[in-house]
Design an enzyme around this catalytic site. Sequence first.
Site, short mmCIF file in Angstrom:
data_model
loop_
_atom_site.label_atom_id
_atom_site.label_comp_id
_atom_site.label_asym_id
_atom_site.label_seq_id
_atom_site.Cartn_x
_atom_site.Cartn_y
_atom_site.Cartn_z
N THR A 104 -3.74 -8.63 10.62
CA THR A 104 -4.90 -8.35 9.94
C THR A 104 -6.00 -8.51 9.51
OG1 THR A 104 -5.03 -7.85 6.94
CG2 THR A 104 -3.86 -9.71 7.58
N HIS A 135 0.79 -1.20 -0.05
CA HIS A 135 0.01 -0.25 -0.24
C HIS A 135 0.77 1.37 0.12
CE1 HIS A 135 -3.50 -2.28 1.59
NE2 HIS A 135 -3.27 -2.78 0.06
P1 OAD Z 1 -7.42 -3.52 10.41
O1 OAD Z 1 -7.04 -2.51 11.10
O2 OAD Z 1 -8.85 -4.32 9.22
O3 OAD Z 1 -6.57 -5.07 10.87
C1 OAD Z 1 -6.60 -5.16 12.14
C2 OAD Z 1 -6.65 -6.20 12.46
O4 OAD Z 1 -5.36 -6.31 13.19
C3 OAD Z 1 -7.71 -7.14 13.17
O5 OAD Z 1 -7.96 -7.76 12.54
C4 OAD Z 1 -6.70 -6.55 14.41
O6 OAD Z 1 -8.12 -7.69 15.22
C5 OAD Z 1 -6.02 -6.90 15.07
N1 OAD Z 1 -4.45 -6.23 15.68
C6 OAD Z 1 -4.42 -5.35 16.30
N2 OAD Z 1 -3.60 -5.13 17.23
C7 OAD Z 1 -3.10 -6.81 17.53
C8 OAD Z 1 -1.45 -7.03 18.26
N3 OAD Z 1 -1.12 -6.08 18.63
N4 OAD Z 1 -1.36 -8.43 18.06
C9 OAD Z 1 -2.46 -9.34 16.97
N5 OAD Z 1 -3.98 -8.62 16.44
C10 OAD Z 1 -3.91 -7.26 16.48
O7 OAD Z 1 -6.13 -3.53 9.18
P2 OAD Z 1 -5.65 -3.91 7.89
O8 OAD Z 1 -6.05 -5.55 7.68
O9 OAD Z 1 -4.27 -4.03 8.20
O10 OAD Z 1 -5.18 0.02 3.32
O11 OAD Z 1 -6.09 -3.44 7.29
C11 OAD Z 1 -5.75 -3.53 5.39
C12 OAD Z 1 -6.10 -1.97 5.13
O12 OAD Z 1 -7.42 -1.28 5.23
C13 OAD Z 1 -4.89 -0.86 5.33
O13 OAD Z 1 -3.76 -1.37 4.43
C14 OAD Z 1 -5.50 0.29 5.17
C15 OAD Z 1 -6.87 0.29 5.45
O14 OAD Z 1 -7.77 0.59 4.72
C16 OAD Z 1 -5.39 1.68 3.35
O15 OAD Z 1 -4.93 2.49 4.12
C17 OAD Z 1 -4.92 1.78 1.59
#
Ligand code: OAD
Length: 239
Positions: A189, A120
């Site tokens: 994620t 990204h």
């Molecule tokens: P999300 O916020 O959708 O998901 C993050 C995941 O990580 C969630 O399922 C949380 O439960 C988990 N989580 C958070 N902190 C944690 C920790 N310390 N240990 C274990 N698990 C943890 O984020 P992404 O999947 O990265 O795109 O989101 C994908 C994309 O959506 C991002 O790259 C962004 C956004 O729109 C753009 O900006 C282009």
Amino acid sequence: MSKINKLKDIISNSNNIVFFGGAGVSTASNIPDFRSQDGLYSEQYDYPPERIISNSFFMVNPEEFYRFYKNKMVYRDAKPNYAHIALAKLEEQGKVKSIITQNIDNLHQMAGSKNVIELHGSVHRNYCMKCDKFYDLNYILDYEGVPICNCGGTIKPDVVLYEEPLNNEAMTKAIQIINQAEVFIVAGTSLTVYPAANMVRYFPGEHFVLINKEKTSYDRFADLVINDYIEKVFEEIVK
Ligand code: OAD
């Protein structure tokens, strides 16, 4: 055998591990994720965040875009946490071949990882839309309002906004690496944003490990699911 010991075992027996991560990898560095209860998308703004960080919104309302972006998406002082540090160490030991990240924060590189594919983009790369001149993050953050180039053009971060395709080269390379991996660790994620989430399906091997504090819709495809904090899991692993 505990799940962590199982993961330790898998890691010690492989020199071809690929890590695929999302925002949860950086929450321990005080960067909020998007979809957790206290994530960025749970707050109230004048527009839905997905709308603000879309290309069409940037084109018509760059002031509002930059207000949100500078306040909520950029963390200049963030430092790598245990997960980033452990992954860099495992790369140095020849175990981790590549990191594929959806994050734009540069923390893997800051921890010392060399082979990082940024699906990204990165907040550290910014280009003038008119003359293509490069600008670093400090220039963007220190500029009041919409950053403008010397030539008069508007500067745009090299971050994939909604409505924009992923970089073709990064995507092709990521798929190739996942396809050739022996161990595939997916962590932090929600696997809800495409096409990134779809890439997980390209792993043909038998060690698909999923680490996330909450369940995901891909848990059923994984051989080992650890519902815990990533930084804690990695601290244990490299201990
Ligand atoms: P999300 O916020 O959708 O998901 C993050 C995941 O990580 C969630 O399922 C949380 O439960 C988990 N989580 C958070 N902190 C944690 C920790 N310390 N240990 C274990 N698990 C943890 O984020 P992404 O999947 O990265 O795109 O989101 C994908 C994309 O959506 C991002 O790259 C962004 C956004 O729109 C753009 O900006 C282009």
